[in-house]
Design an enzyme around this catalytic site. Sequence first.
Site, short mmCIF file in Angstrom:
data_model
loop_
_atom_site.label_atom_id
_atom_site.label_comp_id
_atom_site.label_asym_id
_atom_site.label_seq_id
_atom_site.Cartn_x
_atom_site.Cartn_y
_atom_site.Cartn_z
N ASP A 164 1.06 -1.61 0.42
CA ASP A 164 0.03 -0.37 0.15
C ASP A 164 1.05 1.09 -0.25
O ASP A 164 1.84 0.95 0.36
CB ASP A 164 -1.45 0.18 0.96
CG ASP A 164 -2.36 1.55 0.98
OD1 ASP A 164 -2.29 1.53 -0.06
OD2 ASP A 164 -2.68 1.05 1.74
N GLU A 190 10.16 5.50 -9.61
CA GLU A 190 8.73 4.92 -10.03
C GLU A 190 8.76 3.81 -8.53
O GLU A 190 9.36 3.55 -7.58
CB GLU A 190 9.40 4.41 -11.59
CG GLU A 190 8.70 4.29 -12.71
CD GLU A 190 7.63 4.60 -12.55
OE1 GLU A 190 6.47 4.46 -11.81
OE2 GLU A 190 6.99 5.67 -13.17
N ASP A 201 -3.14 -2.43 -3.32
CA ASP A 201 -4.10 -1.45 -2.48
C ASP A 201 -3.17 -0.31 -3.66
O ASP A 201 -2.15 -0.12 -3.82
CB ASP A 201 -3.66 -1.72 -1.48
CG ASP A 201 -5.47 -0.79 -0.83
OD1 ASP A 201 -6.03 -0.12 -1.86
OD2 ASP A 201 -5.61 -1.66 0.42
N HIS A 254 -0.60 -0.89 4.66
CA HIS A 254 -1.36 -0.14 5.63
C HIS A 254 -1.08 0.52 5.97
O HIS A 254 -0.48 1.72 6.78
CB HIS A 254 -2.62 0.27 5.48
CG HIS A 254 -3.88 1.49 5.84
ND1 HIS A 254 -3.22 2.44 4.79
CD2 HIS A 254 -3.65 1.70 7.60
CE1 HIS A 254 -4.01 3.94 5.37
NE2 HIS A 254 -3.89 3.49 6.56
#
Length: 787
Positions: A559, A597, A629, A762
């Site tokens: 994430d 990137e 995600d 996350h």
Amino acid sequence: MPPPLPEVPSAPSAPVKLTMEAAREPFHKAGTKGTPVTVGSNHIPICCKNEAVYQYHVTFSPNVESMAMRFGMMKDHRSTTGEVVAFDGSILYLPVKLKDVVSLKSVRRTDNQEVEITVQMTKILPPNSDLCLPFYNVVLRRVMKILGLKLVGRNHYDPDSAIILGKHRLQVWPGYATCIKRTDGGLYLSVDVTHKVLRNDSVLDVMKVLYEQSKESFQDECTKELIGSIVITRYNNRTYRIDDIEWSKSPKDTFTMFDGSETSFVDYYSKNYGIEIKEMDQPLLIHRPKERSKPGGKQIITGQVLLVPELSFMTGIPEKMRKDFRAMKDLTMHINVSAEQHTHSIKQLLKNIAGNAETLTEVNRWGLDISTDLLVTHGRILPQETICLQSSSYVTSSDVSWSREVGRDACISCIPMNIWAVFYPRRCADQVEELVSTFLKVAGPMGLRLERPNRVELRDDRTETYVKTIHSQLSREPNMQLVVCIMTGNRDDLYTAIKKLCCIKSPIPSQAINVRTISQPQKLRSVAQKILLQINSKLGGELWTVNVPLKHLMVVGVDVHHDTSKKTRSVMGFVASVNSSLTRWYSRVTFQTPNEEIISGFKLCLSAALQKYYEVNHNLPEKIVVYRDGVSDGQLKMVELYEIPQLLTCFQTFPSYEPKLVFIVVQKRISTTLYSCSADRFGTPPPGTILDHSLTHSDWMDFYLMAHQIRQGCGLPTHYVCVYNTANLSPDHLQRLTYKMCHLYWNWPGTIRVPAPCKYAHKVAYLCGQYLHAEPAIQLSDKLYFL
């Protein structure tokens, strides 16, 4: 004359016969496992009455640069094209068929030059083609306008039905987010019920409050509070982001109008809107619009928009209110509408469209027929999972919660807490005593062994006192396993300092507890159980798992979170399983700037995780499933063409290693809502509800899964898109594995909305982006220290 277009046949004797573009065969993506169930959705079927839509290429000879002139010339020929047109300057769409090549003549009014317009048919499209969607959505915007709804941002709202929350100085505008889209089931109108929270305070009111609070650092405080906020100007319902404050200007200043004349802000608002500005010495707010490209690809850079604070109103929920539980309860009552209220609002909109002659005319121009009923179709409820603890296992109940079981049965593995310390200010001594004795009572049944902690009383609750005391204790006791800090109030500065010390400078698992959490005696037992489970996870213990039949498997969650300290930097959290029972996790974090990137950091993390897996198992995984995600629909192609090939190069660093890779994108921010359906009544679907047809993407292998229990509001599923699958996992395998992963988040004894590795990724990205602003110490990477 310019050279003919490639589409024009050079030999007139053999014209190319255009036929309608064929629709692609959809993927086989439907699973079979589970119990059938009827589900509804916030999608309304659209029927196309036209047989086809015709695409034409338009060329101007000599060339006409000005877009406005091109539009004007095409408008002159409505007698040929008909009234219903969609034209972007070079491509023309019509619901009627013209001759293959049509030549028209116009005169350029600037120099009376005759211009020849060639209209050449290039494609015959089915009326539900993706190319038709942009102008169908233009029609939809017109329909919403006819119904009297106001466009704010991308959504339409009804200010006349505003809900006024006088006590909190807020108002909530109800509205709709609508779009026409094509899915596996055909053409649908997607309608989501949305709300815009507006404050009754203008930016000037906020500035006055800040001035009263801090006169010396007023400008700094304004900058901190206002920049980045979204404001609305009520006179035209436009929203703007505040990018800067122009302190040297005021409403008395002048600006240049489009016609070149000079006018002051005061006169402009008085003349155009009938608004009298009262405060003459207020500064102006600056909004810098993003660069946007017009059709034809030319960048247009607009300068800056200056706004008057008195006429700009704050939007969104104030930070102070977010921390006020009662105030948030009042607000969410109006925003989190139930499935029944949600469907009622959508049906009301459909009724308004069907009952208005003007909207029907608008919709019929392109031969669209919007149904008056929501989509009702068949879904499935996946089988319930078995939760495995150390020596017991349970099939989950219908509400997929097992908090009672984890409190009374032993976890899979527990780390004995022999040397640990609690730091607390003097006034919290009683609560700490209660907490420690409750810890000792509840630890036994959960299989935890813990000694009494070193209790360190602090002379005050200043941040510096905490940091110095913790640091000196860690220097004195090198074998310390855990630091527990009791904090008073919402102290972000203190939390940041503790986490920086314990995650970077002196790596050790740490637990911060707000004294308010442990101040209610009737809740203390369950709070203590939850804290101990969290501590056990942070120390490297294993709480529970589910049975995953795939062997030699590694599951990865990724994430991205945006770093708050440096607006341009983002943080990627990476978490991978390193054992067969999916109970040991390895986590890493990488920071990147926008021109870097994400993939360079991604490869680094995956290599390190594979090495860790090898250390634990003495072999490498045969299958790797990545849950990624934070990828929107528009970025899916980029992931497929760029991220995945780069990941595959990562395996080459290990000799003759070719694992099977599955890459699944996880999308939470979607407009699709699912409802349970019985006898024309809509409710919330049960956990485990899956939909893998009708609303799915025609270009990808995907499904919608509602893994969690809905307690308030509507059934928001999560959208999973399988972008790569060399393991040849069937739709059933992908769906079941994903549902199993939603059971493994150890901070919550129940299912969550996304697979656990995504949630862990996350959490670690959020901790680093919000508080640490640096990579945590590598010593902590095999523990869930960020829970």
